[in-house]
Each structure stands twice: as C-alpha cells, then as structure tokens.
Design a protein around this motif. Structure first.
Motif, PDB file in Angstrom:
ATOM      1  N   ILE A 195       0.459  -0.505   0.007  1.00  0.00           N
ATOM      2  CA  ILE A 195      -0.398   0.294   0.098  1.00  0.00           C
ATOM      3  C   ILE A 195       1.003   1.186   0.307  1.00  0.00           C
ATOM      4  CG2 ILE A 195      -1.455   1.321   1.650  1.00  0.00           C
ATOM      5  CD1 ILE A 195      -2.914  -1.394   2.544  1.00  0.00           C
ATOM      6  N   GLU A 198       2.504   1.828  -3.283  1.00  0.00           N
ATOM      7  CA  GLU A 198       1.337   2.129  -4.386  1.00  0.00           C
ATOM      8  C   GLU A 198       0.471   2.887  -4.182  1.00  0.00           C
ATOM      9  OE1 GLU A 198      -1.673   1.808  -7.887  1.00  0.00           O
ATOM     10  OE2 GLU A 198       0.058   0.373  -7.036  1.00  0.00           O
ATOM     11  N   GLU A 199       0.644   3.741  -3.169  1.00  0.00           N
ATOM     12  CA  GLU A 199      -0.094   5.100  -2.525  1.00  0.00           C
ATOM     13  C   GLU A 199       0.658   5.896  -2.490  1.00  0.00           C
ATOM     14  OE1 GLU A 199      -3.955   5.053  -2.830  1.00  0.00           O
ATOM     15  OE2 GLU A 199      -3.468   3.999  -3.741  1.00  0.00           O
ATOM     16  N   PHE A 200       1.868   5.721  -2.043  1.00  0.00           N
ATOM     17  CA  PHE A 200       3.046   7.510  -1.763  1.00  0.00           C
ATOM     18  C   PHE A 200       4.047   6.754  -2.183  1.00  0.00           C
ATOM     19  CE2 PHE A 200      -0.390   6.362   2.106  1.00  0.00           C
ATOM     20  CZ  PHE A 200      -0.782   7.745   1.773  1.00  0.00           C
ATOM     21  N   GLY A 318     -10.278   9.647   0.801  1.00  0.00           N
ATOM     22  CA  GLY A 318      -8.756   9.048   0.544  1.00  0.00           C
ATOM     23  C   GLY A 318      -9.796   7.721   0.156  1.00  0.00           C
ATOM     24  N   ASN A 319      -9.388   6.664  -0.215  1.00  0.00           N
ATOM     25  CA  ASN A 319     -10.045   5.400  -1.079  1.00  0.00           C
ATOM     26  C   ASN A 319     -10.056   4.173  -0.065  1.00  0.00           C
ATOM     27  OD1 ASN A 319      -7.179   4.216  -1.409  1.00  0.00           O
ATOM     28  ND2 ASN A 319      -7.073   5.196  -2.950  1.00  0.00           N
ATOM     29  N   LEU A 321      -7.377   2.083  -0.037  1.00  0.00           N
ATOM     30  CA  LEU A 321      -6.614   1.100   0.879  1.00  0.00           C
ATOM     31  C   LEU A 321      -6.170   2.207   0.997  1.00  0.00           C
ATOM     32  CD1 LEU A 321      -4.644   0.876  -2.739  1.00  0.00           C
ATOM     33  CD2 LEU A 321      -5.421  -1.141  -1.343  1.00  0.00           C
ATOM     34  N   VAL A 322      -6.730   3.516   1.088  1.00  0.00           N
ATOM     35  CA  VAL A 322      -5.670   4.682   2.444  1.00  0.00           C
ATOM     36  C   VAL A 322      -6.860   5.316   3.185  1.00  0.00           C
ATOM     37  CG1 VAL A 322      -4.328   6.663   2.857  1.00  0.00           C
ATOM     38  CG2 VAL A 322      -3.479   4.784   1.725  1.00  0.00           C
ATOM     39  N   ARG A 323      -7.122   5.949   4.191  1.00  0.00           N
ATOM     40  CA  ARG A 323      -7.733   6.854   4.251  1.00  0.00           C
ATOM     41  C   ARG A 323      -7.457   7.780   5.252  1.00  0.00           C
ATOM     42  NH1 ARG A 323     -12.128   7.281   1.712  1.00  0.00           N
ATOM     43  NH2 ARG A 323     -13.431   8.535   3.524  1.00  0.00           N
ATOM     44  N   GLU A 324      -7.387   9.510   5.145  1.00  0.00           N
ATOM     45  CA  GLU A 324      -6.467  10.213   5.308  1.00  0.00           C
ATOM     46  C   GLU A 324      -7.853  11.562   6.445  1.00  0.00           C
ATOM     47  OE1 GLU A 324      -4.616  14.304   4.434  1.00  0.00           O
ATOM     48  OE2 GLU A 324      -5.472  13.272   2.820  1.00  0.00           O
ATOM     49  N   TYR A 334      -2.821   8.790   7.951  1.00  0.00           N
ATOM     50  CA  TYR A 334      -3.502   8.168   6.893  1.00  0.00           C
ATOM     51  C   TYR A 334      -3.853   6.432   7.303  1.00  0.00           C
ATOM     52  CZ  TYR A 334      -1.007  11.884   4.554  1.00  0.00           C
ATOM     53  OH  TYR A 334      -1.253  13.111   3.740  1.00  0.00           O
ATOM     54  N   LEU A 336      -3.817   2.459   6.602  1.00  0.00           N
ATOM     55  CA  LEU A 336      -3.497   1.539   5.692  1.00  0.00           C
ATOM     56  C   LEU A 336      -4.829   1.315   5.410  1.00  0.00           C
ATOM     57  CD1 LEU A 336       0.384   1.097   5.163  1.00  0.00           C
ATOM     58  CD2 LEU A 336      -0.852   3.125   4.816  1.00  0.00           C
TER      59      LEU A 336
END
Length: 403
Positions: A195, A198-200, A318-319, A321-324, A334, A336
């Motif tokens: 994750i 992919e995200e960061f 977020g989505n 995979l990640v919520r902020e 964040y 995960l």
C-alpha cells in the motif's frame, strides 16, 4: 447432497477441499439438536468458504454476519455465500452490523427473525459483535440460547464483566492460534509495504523516510516485528502496556520504549493491541504526519468512532487502500487499508492451512456447547487443553501425514 462451493475459478481448490474435509471430520463427531440455528460472525475471505460450508451443513439454519471490512471489498464472496443451502447472509441493508448490534433491541430482532418456537441457537462470535447485548439475549431467550464462542482476544475483552448465565468458550489464547497469527502478521507487513508503494511511493525499509514502531507485543506484534526484520529494517521501536512482554527484545536488537516516545520518534506505526492503542491526547500533539496499520478494525484498535466524535480526528478523504484524517493541530494521519487489518483489501487465506486450526477450535467449542458433551459452566472459560491437542493432532495428520 450438492457439492460445496469452496473457491472461485481463479484459485486452486487444493487447500480449500482439504480444509473442508478436515473441518467436516471435526463436525461429524457430533450429533447436534434438531432445529439448531447458528449465528456466525466471520470475515468474507475466500479462505473462509470451507468453514462456512461446514457450519451450513451442521445447522438447520446458518445466519452469517459478515465483518464489514471484507464484506464491502469482497462482494463476490458474499454473493457466493448466499448460494449455500441453509445459509442466510445478513446484508448491510438489514441494519445489523457491529455498531447496530450493540443495541439489545436490534440484536433481539435479528435473532427472533430467524428462530422457530422449537429452535435453539448458538452464537459463534468474532470480535464481540454480540457482547453489548448478550445479557439481554440470555434473558430474552432462556430456553433457546445455548451459549457463545469467541474467536479473538479483543472480542473477549468486550465480554468481560458481563453477567453471563450461559457458557462462553473462548479460543482466543490457544497455542494452536499462534501459527495463524504469525501468518496474519506476515500478510499485514507485506500488504502495508504494498500500500505504501502504491499510494505514496514509499518502502517500509527506507530508514531515511520511515521510522517504524510497533504497539503491542503479543503474537501479532511479535510476528510483525519478525517480518519487519526480515525486510532488513534495523531500527524498530516496540511498546506494550505489560513490561514483561518487552524483556526479550533488547537482546534481539529491537528498541523498547513508551507509546509517548513512539509517537514522537516514529512516523509509521503498527497497532497490534486490539483495543485502543493510541490515546487521543497523543494524537493532539503530533508533530508530523503519521502512517498507521492496524491488525484489526480501527474501531477497536484506535477507538476511531470516539476519536471522530470528540473532534480529535476529522476525515479528509481517501480510497479503499488509504483513508486520510486530520488532527486538531493540522497533521495528517493515514490509515492503511482504510483502518482495517492491512490484508483485508487483498485475497487472503488460500494456500495456508493454519486458518483451519482456529476455525476448527471455534466450531468444536460451539458443537460441544450445543451437544452438552463438555461440562461447561455459565461464564467465560477456555477450550480445554485435551481438545486443543486433539485438533492439533488431527490437523497434522490431515495436512502433513503426521503419525
């Protein structure tokens, strides 16, 4: 009898078929009462299909309550489970999720809607879904409620101090659950890394960008640390409320410290306690952004609904995979996997037979309650050591030709 649905087409069915046969052998040792209804809380993993199949064959009716994290991202699995004979899946439209079942009237309505006058029922709980309503349930259904089993330590915690006049058998601290915990910790580390990449565009083992801490030194926490070290991460800080759990880490090159120190020094934290790992006052004083992976739902691990209600955290977006979230002093947090166990968005449970150990223990405890084959007393108790050895021996024989 029709053939059980054990996998989807993109999986090998080797371990699924073997797992189904193993669990079926455990179940076939018992003759359950007629008109038995089982209320089962479990993840919607493909690896759970053999277990759910066997429960549906044992009971006159299986009422399956999927844990929301995996039900939402594995809708195809949920739809497959709906096809099983004698299985009724509780969907989100029924308003009977974890938060709703805290209300005794909602829990009573759910149970009553699936019982006949001569039905008896078992609750196979996973995460304390029925804990808040259990006293009301026992009082409302005195002749029909046979008992409860609980799979997890954080779920058991919710049942503590409840006045139970039925047996509650826990399998959360059995030694045969440890292999699955270590397998879960490997998945959590692996998918957290995935994750982050992919995200960061980050890697867990880049010490210049991520300083890693682990809160909780039980089976899952120890497993997370083991697999972090396997990724050549040299600087790991671990904290636990029980100092006895920390004594063996310094000799193995792992730093020990307080949660307060961890929040100050680390920007990637694995929360492995199952119950309120990070106090709100520490989040109020974050000096930098923080990445968090949890081994169970953030509702339990972080008390997320309370943090949001108190204004400690505000959801930004977020989505899956990640919520902020944003803290009161403007730092980003964040979560995960959206605040669920970091392996929940992915396909897990296949190719690893250790999950059948704790599923067998959970099911065995329930069947013992239903058939009264063990002298269980009202209140909380563990599955006995002989039963644990029995499951371990059968599992070794079945999967590994143990003699």
């Amino acid at each position: 009898m029709s053939q059980p649905i054990l996998t989807h087409t993109y999986y090998s069915d080797f371990f699924a078929a073997k797992g189904y046969d193993f669990l079926k052998k455990i179940a076939d040792q018992f003759t359950v009462p007629k008109n038995l209804v089982i209320f089962s809380v479990m993840h919607c993993y493909e690896g759970s299909l053999p277990y759910i199949n066997v429960l549906a064959e044992v009971a006159d009716k299986l009422v399956f309550i999927p844990k929301s994290a995996t039900a939402l991202c594995n809708q195809d699995i949920t739809n497959t489970i709906r096809q099983l004979p004698h299985c009724h899946v509780i969907g989100k439209d029924c308003n009977c999720g974890k938060e709703q079942l805290k209300d005794p009237a909602t829990a009573e309505h759910l149970i009553r809607s699936h019982l006949d006058s001569d039905s008896q029922f078992l609750i196979l709980d996973h995460g304390g879904y029925f804990a808040h309503a259990i006293e009301h349930i026992c009082e409302t259904f005195p002749d029909q409620c046979l008992g409860i089993t609980e799979l997890t330590a954080n779920g058991l915690y919710k049942y503590l101090n409840r006045q139970l006049d039925r047996p509650l058998v826990t399998v959360s601290h059995l030694s045969i659950k440890a292999p699955a915990d270590y397998e879960a910790s490997e998945c959590i580390v692996h998918y957290s890394d995935q994750i982050l990449r992919e995200e960061f565009g980050l890697k867990l083992n880049n010490d210049e960008f991520l300083k890693i801490g682990v809160i909780g030194a039980g089976n899952l926490g120890q497993g997370v640390i083991k697999h972090l070290k396997g990724k050549a991460i040299s600087q790991i800080l671990v904290a636990d409320m029980d100092p006895r759990r920390l004594t063996h880490f310094p000799r193995n090159g792992v730093q020990v410290g307080s949660i307060e120190r961890m929040v100050t020094e680390c920007n990637m934290i694995f929360c492995c306690t199952g119950n309120g790992a990070l106090p709100s006052e520490l989040l109020d004083n974050l000096s930098d952004s923080l990445f968090i992976a949890t081994v169970t739902s953030a509702d339990d691990e972080l008390k997320l609904p309370q943090l949001i209600a108190s204004g400690t955290l505000t959801e930004v977006g977020g989505n899956r995979l990640v919520r902020e979230y944003r803290t009161r002093n403007g730092q980003s947090l964040y979560l995960l996997a959206g605040g669920e166990s970091a392996n929940t968005p992915f396909k897990t449970g296949m190719g690893d037979p250790t999950l059948y150990l704790f599923e067998a223990a959970h099911m065995l405890a329930g069947l013992q309650i239903a058939t009264r084959s063990q002298p269980f007393k009202p209140g909380i108790q563990a599955l006995c050591e002989d039963d644990e050895k029995h499951i371990a021996e059968k599992w070794l024989r079945h999967f590994y030709r143990y003699h």
